[in-house]
Design an enzyme around this catalytic site. Structure first.
Site, mmCIF file in Angstrom:
data_model
loop_
_atom_site.group_PDB
_atom_site.id
_atom_site.type_symbol
_atom_site.label_atom_id
_atom_site.label_comp_id
_atom_site.label_asym_id
_atom_site.label_seq_id
_atom_site.Cartn_x
_atom_site.Cartn_y
_atom_site.Cartn_z
ATOM 1 N N ASP A 1 103.337 45.760 26.490
ATOM 2 C CA ASP A 1 102.936 44.982 25.314
ATOM 3 C C ASP A 1 102.320 43.657 25.751
ATOM 4 O OD1 ASP A 1 103.164 43.701 22.539
ATOM 5 O OD2 ASP A 1 104.091 45.634 22.177
ATOM 6 N N HIS B 1 104.276 39.377 19.805
ATOM 7 C CA HIS B 1 104.421 40.805 19.507
ATOM 8 C C HIS B 1 105.329 41.506 20.523
ATOM 9 C CE1 HIS B 1 103.115 45.061 19.135
ATOM 10 N NE2 HIS B 1 102.892 44.742 17.865
ATOM 11 N N SER C 1 104.340 49.229 15.050
ATOM 12 C CA SER C 1 104.786 48.542 16.261
ATOM 13 C C SER C 1 106.274 48.241 16.212
ATOM 14 C CB SER C 1 104.032 47.220 16.439
ATOM 15 O OG SER C 1 102.755 47.417 16.949
#
Length: 735
Positions: free
Chosen positions: A138, A199, A530
């Site tokens: 990520d 994220h 996600s």
């Protein structure tokens, strides 16, 4: 007088097009050359020399030292270099090359959720959980978060071979690497695994973050934040960068390293921004997850956020778990009150409090930025810089359409924004100023009010957190099936919480991701597949802590056959929205029966998909031969825990062959139960399976017959021994 398009002009036009195409074909861009498994008996340090020789043979006099940008040699074989289209085709025809494809971009696809799906903090835990390593590919990780403290953790498992680059690891974050083949870093980036976006931090803490009490987003979603496997270790592979996205070459490097390092589960919450259908092994997720599977590593991938249209999945190999995003009961409401007293309910997460004070309201259509070259048709949509900044000062702005959080900067001095759009409201956004998103119907009513009074006013309330009694259902943004590559394999596989999830965040990025926003907080609420992906990855890790010797296919089967069925009424796309259903962690540890799949089984499947024996041997680096011809029958025999059938006839009959392995009670008898609509005839032979030992295998066939062509019909096969209900979804569909 009209111009005449003569044959001569046409010929010149055609020659120009040919010249343009020829010029474009001579331009070099970055390609990935994939060469299957790492050759057996060859020192991996010699592979870069082999790659350079291959590059030199293709580039000829254009070859220069450093032409090979990267060599994959830890877990599989391949390299990266710049090629023209013609050169790429030449390389693709070479022996030992499986595929050659361009280096493209991907993008990130967001604690109560664990309680909602039946995994409370006091659930049964195995000591082995602390030996499980969850790899997260990520945007990196924020190491100072309480979610990643190593207090109480012992040293990393002895099997761990990973490392930390430009980063201080601990006994919780035991690995941290970064990959950036373009070597480009924006001013905001940190060259290293540290997360400047948030994220990756959010995903890592959702999967394996520590238990942290008294967490909230300025009072919202308050409670205890925790990952699904809080005792597990985390290994981070940063591939996403602020201005260049997440490149294929870097993602493949991350897979290469993670497999070598010894992770147990990989969580990959990345996908393309549009539907791109590519054959197997011309996609880095297919390649990386295949080699992970070969080494017993379970890969979980987000289904993507391109729904609700059909066939918007971007993750479809059978050896990967593709995860859809579901709701889990948390909902946010942000109301607007007009000067006439009317109140409309919208959706955002608005932490700002205007104290219900009324402000003038203005329609963006009426204040275009004429000096910037914009007209009213552009300004009404509130596209970037399209609105006169001076005109919005002290006012609430009405925008027809929807702008992302990063586009609100042009509202210099605005009090707030009201968006009106058909954009689904099941995944509220966070903005840098008071904002709400209304339905177009309510938006039109506000416009009518503005025309009916000389001084229209409005205010935006602070959001309210309310219970969503309809949960769980699939979020509208979640990508849908059917599978565009292999229509007779069901995708997505499973659904997991992915809406309004609170988890750790980096203080280097505001919670709205808008640079001027001052709210830089340790936890944030976001939505997306996600967020569903690390939920499923955590469940896989949880199951593995109970059954460390289970193969990835056995874990996938356990997760799918124990899932909680979801409502067709709330999800019109049925299994093409949620797969086997809502994930159920505790049940997945004791499924009773599992459907196992070996590498040889996948080889047979690939032969049926049209891969040749030669391609297979390059891919697996063994003497595999195709036992089946290139036709679709092989897919019916792939030992999946689900059944999908695409039909184009009014009368059809298909037989599936499956084998189940007993992992429940040593002595047990399972009876087949079919739940099916009257239009389908489904038979199971034999319909009783008796076992006398753990690990014993039994085979059966399932036949689907019907005399009608329908859009989609759902059914289920349940093997029941009185204690276990092993459920497989069955989907039959036409156009």
């Amino acid at each position: 007088m009209a111009n005449k398009f003569t044959p001569r002009i046409f010929l010149l036009f055609l020659l120009t097009l040919i010249q343009i195409h020829h010029a474009c074909s001579k331009q070099r861009k970055t390609y990935i050359v994939y060469m299957g498994d790492r050759p057996k008996g060859i020192d991996p340090t010699t592979l870069p020399s082999l790659h350079s020789t291959m590059a030199q043979n293709v580039l000829g006099s254009d070859f220069e030292p450093g032409a090979v940008l990267h060599s994959y040699k830890k877990s599989f074989n391949g390299f990266v270099l710049k090629l023209t289209e013609d050169e790429a085709e030449t390389l693709a025809e070479m022996d030992n090359v499986v595929s050659v494809f361009p280096n493209t971009k991907h993008y990130p696809c967001t604690t109560k959720s664990w309680d909602f799906i039946g995994l409370p903090h006091n659930s049964k835990r195995m000591n082995l959980e602390s030996d499980i390593i969850v790899g997260v590919i990520d945007s990196g990780i924020w190491p100072k978060s309480k979610s990643f403290s190593d207090e109480g953790f012992g040293p990393p498992p002895k099997k761990w071979k990973g490392s930390c680059h430009n980063f201080t690891c601990n006994n919780k974050i035991i690995g941290a690497q970064y990959f950036n083949i373009k070597r480009f870093y924006s001013k905001k980036d940190i060259e290293g695994p540290t997360d400047v976006n948030g994220h990756g931090t959010h995903c890592a803490s959702t999967a394996a973050g520590n238990m942290v009490h008294s967490v909230s987003l300025q009072g919202y979603a308050s409670g205890t934040a925790r990952g699904g496997v809080p005792s597990a270790r985390i290994a981070v592979y940063k591939v996403c960068w602020e201005e260049i996205g997440c490149n294929d070459a870097d993602i493949l490097s991350a897979f290469d390293s993670a497999i070598h390092d010894g992770v147990d589960v990989l969580s990959v919450s990345l996908g393309s921004k549009k539907v791109v259908i590519t054959p197997y092994f011309k996609n880095v997720f297919d390649i990386g997850s295949f080699h992970a599977m070969k080494r017993g590593i379970f890969t979980v991938n987000a289904a993507n956020n391109l729904g609700p249209n059909p066939s918007t999945m971007t993750s479809y190999p059978p050896w990967i778990l593709s995860v859809a995003a579901s709701t889990f009961g948390r909902k946010f409401s942000t109301k607007v009150q007009l000067g006439n007293g009317a109140i409309y309910e919208g959706a955002t997460i608005n932490t700002f409090d205007l104290k219900r004070k009324m402000f003038p309201i203005i329609f963006a259509r009426d204040i275009p930025n004429v000096a910037g070259g914009f007209n009213s048709s552009q300004s009404r949509l509130c596209s970037t810089d399209s609105v006169d900044k001076q005109a919005v000062k002290g006012k609430i702005v009405l925008c027809e359409g929807f702008a992302s959080a990063s586009d609100v900067g042009f509202f210099s001095g605005a009090v707030g924004i009201i968006f009106g759009d058909n954009y689904p409201q099941d995944s509220p956004f966070i903005f840098a100023l008071p904002t709400t998103l209304l339905s177009l119907w309510n938006f039109r009513e506000i416009q009518y009010y503005m025309k009916s009074t000389r001084n229209p006013t409005a205010t935006i309330f602070k959001s309210e957190e309310v219970e969503d009694s309809l949960s769980p259902y699939i979020a509208s943004f979640s990508s849908r099936g059917p599978n565009p590559i292999t229509p007779n394999i069901l995708k997505p596989d499973i659904a997991a919480p992915g809406v309004n999830v609170i988890a750790a965040w980096t203080p280097l990025n505001p919670i709205s991701e808008f640079e001027d926003d001052k709210r830089r907080l340790p936890y944030n609420i976001i939505s997306g597949t996600s967020m569903a992906c690390p939920h499923a990855a955590a469940v896989a890790a949880y199951v593995k802590s109970f059954h460390p010797n289970w193969s990835p296919a056995m874990i996938k089967s356990a997760i799918m056959t124990t899932a909680t069925p979801m409502s067709h009424a709330l999800n019109p796309e049925a299994e093409f929205a949620y797969g086997a259903g809502q994930i159920n962690p505790v049940k997945a540890t004791n499924p009773g029966l599992v459907y196992d799949i070996t590498e040889a089984d996948y080889a047979d499947f690939l032969c049926g998909e049209g891969y040749t024996a030669k391609q297979l041997q390059v891919l697996t680096q063994d003497k595999s031969n195709c036992k089946v011809k290139a036709n679709e029958k092989a897919v019916y025999n792939l030992n999946l825990p689900s059944f999908a059938l695409k039909i184009n006839l009014t009368i059809f009959s298909h037989v599936y062959h499956r084998t189940v392995t007993n992992v429940g009670s040593a002595t047990s008898t399972y009876k087949a139960r079919i739940i099916s609509p009257p239009l389908l005839e489904i038979q199971v032979k034999p319909n009783v399976l008796s076992f006398t030992s753990i690990g014993q295998k039994k085979s059966f066939s399932l036949t689907i017959e019907a005399a009608i062509n329908v859009e989609v019909m759902s059914a289920s096969l349940i093997w029941d021994d009185g204690s276990h209900q092993v459920r497989s979804p069955i989907v039959v569909y036409g156009k």
